[in-house]
Write a protein that holds these residues in place. Structure first.
Motif, mmCIF file in Angstrom:
data_model
loop_
_atom_site.group_PDB
_atom_site.id
_atom_site.type_symbol
_atom_site.label_atom_id
_atom_site.label_comp_id
_atom_site.label_asym_id
_atom_site.label_seq_id
_atom_site.Cartn_x
_atom_site.Cartn_y
_atom_site.Cartn_z
ATOM 1 N N LYS A 1 38.528 5.984 39.795
ATOM 2 C CA LYS A 1 37.224 5.767 39.142
ATOM 3 C C LYS A 1 36.481 7.096 39.014
ATOM 4 O O LYS A 1 35.843 7.374 38.004
ATOM 5 N N TYR B 1 40.408 -3.911 40.042
ATOM 6 C CA TYR B 1 39.903 -2.665 40.628
ATOM 7 C C TYR B 1 39.485 -2.918 42.068
ATOM 8 O O TYR B 1 39.287 -4.069 42.482
ATOM 9 N N ASP B 2 39.427 -1.802 42.837
ATOM 10 C CA ASP B 2 38.882 -1.866 44.198
ATOM 11 C C ASP B 2 37.801 -0.782 44.293
ATOM 12 O O ASP B 2 37.330 -0.299 43.266
ATOM 13 N N GLN B 3 37.486 -0.392 45.475
ATOM 14 C CA GLN B 3 36.371 0.545 45.697
ATOM 15 C C GLN B 3 36.539 1.804 44.834
ATOM 16 O O GLN B 3 35.618 2.226 44.144
ATOM 17 N N LYS B 4 37.762 2.386 44.875
ATOM 18 C CA LYS B 4 37.938 3.730 44.294
ATOM 19 C C LYS B 4 38.788 3.743 43.037
ATOM 20 O O LYS B 4 38.812 4.750 42.327
#
Ligand code: AK4
Length: 273
Positions: A47, A82-85
Motif C-alpha cells: 500500500k 487487502y490487509d494492514q500493509k
C-alpha cells in the motif's frame, strides 16, 4: 449462489508457493486456494508504494474493468483483498510465464508463431474495444503464455473506459503511438498501433523505433521512421500489415477486424490461437 467475485478473500484461504516474478510494485507468487485446490497467481502490492506512486485509482479501475472481462486471451483477475500493509490480486496463473522472456530466448519468432500471437491479441482487443475498454499498454512485458501456449494480455493497470482518456507518461515510450507521445486525444486505435509495434518486435526481436535516447525514440515515433532490416528475412506480406498499422493518422490505421482478414494473418496464424 454467490459468485467467486463476491467472496471476501483473505491470505489464510491460500497456500503460498514459489515466487513467479517481481514487478515494480510487488512480487507475484504461485498459490493454491485451499477449499477448491484451484491454482492461481497472487500479486502482492505494498500500500505504501501504491500511495507513493498515487496509482490507487488506477488499481481500482483495473479491478473494476477486469471484473467484466472474460476472454481466453485476457488473463483473468478473479478478485482482490487487502490487509494492514498490502493489497493482493488473485490472478489466473499463466503456466508458461512471460512472453518477453520467450522472445529474449528465441531472439525473434517464426512468421507462423508471430501471426498466431498477433491474431489472438487482435481478437482480445476487438473484445475489449467492444466493451469500450482500451488497454493502452500492450507490450511484451504485459503478455503471458498459458499452459497450451496461448497468449494472455495481463496488467490492465493502464486500461481505461474510453470516456476518460488522460494518461501520465511512465515506462518505455517504444510502444506509444504519436498521439500519446504528443499527449493529444486518443482512442481505441492506440491499441492497433501498439499491436503493430509488437508484430514488428515478434519478427525482428526489437521494436521499430528503438533508439539510445528517449528524444530519438520520440522523434522516430512521431515521424513514423519505419525501416525493415535485411535480416532476419521477413515476408513482404508481413511488412505490408505492419505498414498499415503504424500509420500516424489514427483513423487511417488498419481496423482490427480487417487485420484478421489480412493475407499474412490468414496464411500464417494458427486458427486455435
Ligand atoms: O508476470 C510475472 O511476474 C510472473 N507470472 N508468471 C506466471 C504468471 N501468471 C499470472 N500472473 C503473473 N504475473 C502477474 C501479471 C499481472 C496481471 N495483472 C497485473 N496487474 C497489476 O499489476 N496491476 C497493478 C499493479 C500496481 C499498480 C497498478 Cl495501478 C496496477 S500484474 C505471472
Amino acid at each position: 449462489a454467490s459468485t467467486v467475485a463476491q467472496k471476501r478473500w483473505n491470505l489464510s484461504d491460500f497456500d503460498i508457493g514459489k515466487p513467479l516474478g517481481r514487478g515494480k510494485f510487488g512480487h507475484v507468487y504461485l498459490a493454491r486456494e485451499k477449499r477448491s485446490n484451484h491454482i492461481v497467481a497472487l500479486k502482492v502490492l505494498f500500500k505504501s508504494q501504491l500511495q507513493q506512486s498515487q496509482v490507487e485509482h488506477q488499481l481500482r479501475r483495473e479491478v473494476e474493468i477486469q471484473s467484466h472481462l472474460r476472454n481466453p486471451n485476457i488473463l483473468r483477475l478473479y478478485g482482490y483483498f487487502y490487509d494492514q500493509k498490502r493489497v493482493y490480486l488473485i490472478l489466473e496463473y499463466a503456466a508458461r510465464g512471460e512472453l518477453y522472456k520467450e522472445l529474449q530466448k528465441c531472439k525473434y519468432f517464426s512468421e507462423r508463431r508471430a501471426a498466431t500471437y498477433v491474431a489472438s491479441l487482435a481478437r482480445a482487443l476487438i473484445y475489449c474495444h467492444g466493451k469500450h475498454v482500451i488497454h493502452r499498454d500492450i507490450k511484451p512485458e504485459n503478455l503471458l503464455i498459458g499452459a497450451q501456449g496461448e497468449l494472455k494480455i495481463a496488467d490492465f493497470g493502464w486500461s481505461v473506459h474510453t470516456f476518460n482518456r488522460r494518461r501520465t507518461m511512465c515506462g518505455t515510450l517504444d510502444y506509444l503511438p504519436p498521439e500519446m507521445v504528443e499527449s493529444v486525444e486518443h482512442d481505441a486505435s492506440v491499441d492497433i498501433w501498439s499491436l503493430g509495434i509488437l508484430c514488428y518486435e515478434f519478427l525482428y526481436g526489437v521494436p521499430p523505433f528503438e533508439a539510445m535516447e528517449h528524444s530519438d525514440t520520440y522523434r522516430r515515433i512521431v515521424q513514423v521512421d519505419l525501416k525493415f532490416p535485411p535480416k532476419p528475412i521477413v515476408s513482404p506480406s508481413a511488412k505490408d500489415l505492419i505498414s498499415q498499422m503504424l500509420v500516424k493518422e489514427s483513423s487511417q490505421r488498419l481496423p482490427l477486424h480487417k487485420l484478421l482478414e489480412h493475407p499474412w494473418i490468414v496464411q500464417n496464424a494458427d486458427p486455435s490461437g
